[in-house]
Motif scaffolding. Structure first.
Motif, mmCIF file in Angstrom:
data_model
loop_
_atom_site.group_PDB
_atom_site.id
_atom_site.type_symbol
_atom_site.label_atom_id
_atom_site.label_comp_id
_atom_site.label_asym_id
_atom_site.label_seq_id
_atom_site.Cartn_x
_atom_site.Cartn_y
_atom_site.Cartn_z
ATOM 1 N N LYS A 86 6.979 -14.781 -13.760
ATOM 2 C CA LYS A 86 6.626 -13.528 -14.565
ATOM 3 C C LYS A 86 7.389 -12.189 -13.614
ATOM 4 O O LYS A 86 6.776 -12.106 -12.335
ATOM 5 C CB LYS A 86 4.931 -13.503 -14.676
ATOM 6 C CG LYS A 86 4.665 -14.454 -15.605
ATOM 7 C CD LYS A 86 3.133 -14.255 -16.358
ATOM 8 C CE LYS A 86 3.093 -15.510 -16.965
ATOM 9 N NZ LYS A 86 1.718 -15.293 -17.325
ATOM 10 N N PRO A 87 7.597 -11.486 -15.049
ATOM 11 C CA PRO A 87 7.697 -9.943 -13.334
ATOM 12 C C PRO A 87 6.169 -9.650 -12.844
ATOM 13 O O PRO A 87 5.650 -9.444 -13.822
ATOM 14 C CB PRO A 87 8.431 -8.953 -14.865
ATOM 15 C CG PRO A 87 8.609 -10.151 -15.846
ATOM 16 C CD PRO A 87 8.181 -11.306 -15.311
ATOM 17 N N TYR A 88 5.907 -8.990 -12.386
ATOM 18 C CA TYR A 88 4.764 -8.199 -11.028
ATOM 19 C C TYR A 88 5.408 -6.774 -11.215
ATOM 20 O O TYR A 88 5.975 -6.682 -10.605
ATOM 21 C CB TYR A 88 4.221 -9.372 -10.256
ATOM 22 C CG TYR A 88 2.809 -9.410 -9.555
ATOM 23 C CD1 TYR A 88 1.693 -9.707 -10.309
ATOM 24 C CD2 TYR A 88 2.701 -8.434 -8.829
ATOM 25 C CE1 TYR A 88 0.436 -9.537 -9.976
ATOM 26 C CE2 TYR A 88 1.592 -7.940 -8.048
ATOM 27 C CZ TYR A 88 0.744 -8.285 -8.623
ATOM 28 O OH TYR A 88 -0.764 -8.053 -8.146
ATOM 29 N N ASN A 89 3.576 -5.980 -11.996
ATOM 30 C CA ASN A 89 4.117 -4.477 -10.745
ATOM 31 C C ASN A 89 2.998 -4.617 -9.687
ATOM 32 O O ASN A 89 0.979 -4.729 -10.181
ATOM 33 C CB ASN A 89 3.903 -3.545 -12.325
ATOM 34 C CG ASN A 89 3.803 -2.180 -11.588
ATOM 35 O OD1 ASN A 89 3.910 -1.660 -10.567
ATOM 36 N ND2 ASN A 89 2.787 -1.569 -12.716
ATOM 37 N N TRP A 90 3.021 -4.567 -8.911
ATOM 38 C CA TRP A 90 1.941 -4.795 -7.669
ATOM 39 C C TRP A 90 1.325 -3.199 -7.190
ATOM 40 O O TRP A 90 1.743 -2.490 -6.877
ATOM 41 C CB TRP A 90 2.333 -5.141 -6.472
ATOM 42 C CG TRP A 90 1.639 -5.281 -5.300
ATOM 43 C CD1 TRP A 90 0.174 -5.291 -5.339
ATOM 44 C CD2 TRP A 90 1.727 -6.197 -3.890
ATOM 45 N NE1 TRP A 90 -0.230 -5.285 -3.880
ATOM 46 C CE2 TRP A 90 0.365 -6.053 -3.029
ATOM 47 C CE3 TRP A 90 3.322 -6.247 -3.428
ATOM 48 C CZ2 TRP A 90 0.610 -6.383 -1.833
ATOM 49 C CZ3 TRP A 90 3.072 -6.550 -2.583
ATOM 50 C CH2 TRP A 90 1.680 -7.126 -1.241
ATOM 51 N N ILE A 91 0.311 -3.343 -8.369
ATOM 52 C CA ILE A 91 -0.176 -1.659 -8.293
ATOM 53 C C ILE A 91 -1.061 -1.696 -6.863
ATOM 54 O O ILE A 91 -1.126 -1.142 -6.324
ATOM 55 C CB ILE A 91 -0.838 -1.581 -9.337
ATOM 56 C CG1 ILE A 91 -0.269 -1.519 -10.670
ATOM 57 C CG2 ILE A 91 -2.003 0.385 -9.426
ATOM 58 C CD1 ILE A 91 1.051 -0.232 -10.991
ATOM 59 N N PHE A 92 -2.287 -2.180 -6.787
ATOM 60 C CA PHE A 92 -3.842 -1.730 -6.075
ATOM 61 C C PHE A 92 -3.330 -2.622 -3.951
ATOM 62 O O PHE A 92 -2.809 -3.299 -4.391
ATOM 63 C CB PHE A 92 -4.561 -2.081 -6.074
ATOM 64 C CG PHE A 92 -5.113 -1.483 -7.233
ATOM 65 C CD1 PHE A 92 -5.676 -0.442 -7.275
ATOM 66 C CD2 PHE A 92 -4.912 -1.776 -8.980
ATOM 67 C CE1 PHE A 92 -6.211 0.850 -8.429
ATOM 68 C CE2 PHE A 92 -5.223 -0.806 -9.482
ATOM 69 C CZ PHE A 92 -6.206 0.132 -9.751
ATOM 70 N N ASN A 93 -3.125 -2.160 -3.279
ATOM 71 C CA ASN A 93 -3.353 -2.988 -1.980
ATOM 72 C C ASN A 93 -1.557 -3.108 -1.926
ATOM 73 O O ASN A 93 -1.521 -3.877 -1.100
ATOM 74 C CB ASN A 93 -4.126 -3.777 -2.051
ATOM 75 C CG ASN A 93 -5.430 -3.306 -2.156
ATOM 76 O OD1 ASN A 93 -5.070 -1.836 -1.688
ATOM 77 N ND2 ASN A 93 -6.333 -4.194 -2.305
ATOM 78 N N ASN A 94 -0.652 -2.142 -2.475
ATOM 79 C CA ASN A 94 0.687 -2.651 -1.859
ATOM 80 C C ASN A 94 0.999 -1.839 -0.654
ATOM 81 O O ASN A 94 1.189 -0.459 -0.950
ATOM 82 C CB ASN A 94 1.612 -2.193 -3.264
ATOM 83 C CG ASN A 94 2.815 -2.917 -3.127
ATOM 84 O OD1 ASN A 94 3.438 -2.597 -1.761
ATOM 85 N ND2 ASN A 94 3.770 -3.106 -4.176
ATOM 86 N N PRO A 95 1.450 -2.518 0.563
ATOM 87 C CA PRO A 95 2.361 -1.833 1.235
ATOM 88 C C PRO A 95 3.265 -0.777 1.422
ATOM 89 O O PRO A 95 3.538 0.182 2.472
ATOM 90 C CB PRO A 95 1.828 -2.645 2.556
ATOM 91 C CG PRO A 95 1.643 -4.332 1.714
ATOM 92 C CD PRO A 95 1.535 -3.842 1.003
ATOM 93 N N GLU A 96 4.163 -1.273 0.416
ATOM 94 C CA GLU A 96 5.257 -0.979 0.334
ATOM 95 C C GLU A 96 4.729 0.327 -0.787
ATOM 96 O O GLU A 96 6.213 1.145 -0.491
ATOM 97 C CB GLU A 96 6.633 -1.949 0.171
ATOM 98 C CG GLU A 96 7.361 -2.388 0.814
ATOM 99 C CD GLU A 96 7.549 -4.398 0.404
ATOM 100 O OE1 GLU A 96 7.674 -3.669 -0.371
ATOM 101 O OE2 GLU A 96 7.535 -4.973 0.682
ATOM 102 N N ALA A 97 4.054 0.512 -1.418
ATOM 103 C CA ALA A 97 4.127 2.021 -2.140
ATOM 104 C C ALA A 97 3.607 3.344 -1.277
ATOM 105 O O ALA A 97 3.557 3.344 -0.124
ATOM 106 C CB ALA A 97 2.261 1.467 -2.895
#
Length: 97
Positions: A86-97
């Motif tokens: 599934k496509p995933y949107n990493w919102i919280f605690n994403n070290p690349e954000a």
């Protein structure tokens, strides 16, 4: 784009998982070195034994994510009863954000 790869082991296949684990870890190390693997690890049953896997991978599209997942030695060994991508949107605690 990120994709969650959610795999469920076939019942009674812990031996397949353990026998294939060295090749699986080597494959994951390659994905990690290439920057494709973001998160990875097993699901655990009530006894604390592995019963599936979850990977978070980077891929251009769903087809590319499926191609990466198909290369998993666990998949090649017939470990999985089911694989969901599934496509995933990493919102919280994403070290690349």
């Amino acid at each position: 784009m990120l994709f969650a790869v959610i795999c469920t082991d076939k019942p009674g296949h812990l031996n397949v998982r353990m026998e294939t684990r060295p090749a699986h870890v080597e494959w994951l190390n390659g994905l990690n070195a290439a920057g494709t693997l973001k998160i990875g690890g097993p699901f655990l049953d009530e006894d604390g034994k592995p019963c599936g896997s979850m990977l978070l991978i980077a891929a251009d599209d769903l087809g590319a994510a499926k191609a990466v997942a198909a290369q998993d030695p666990y998949a090649g060994a017939g470990l999985f009863a089911d694989v969901e991508i599934k496509p995933y949107n990493w919102i919280f605690n994403n070290p690349e954000a």
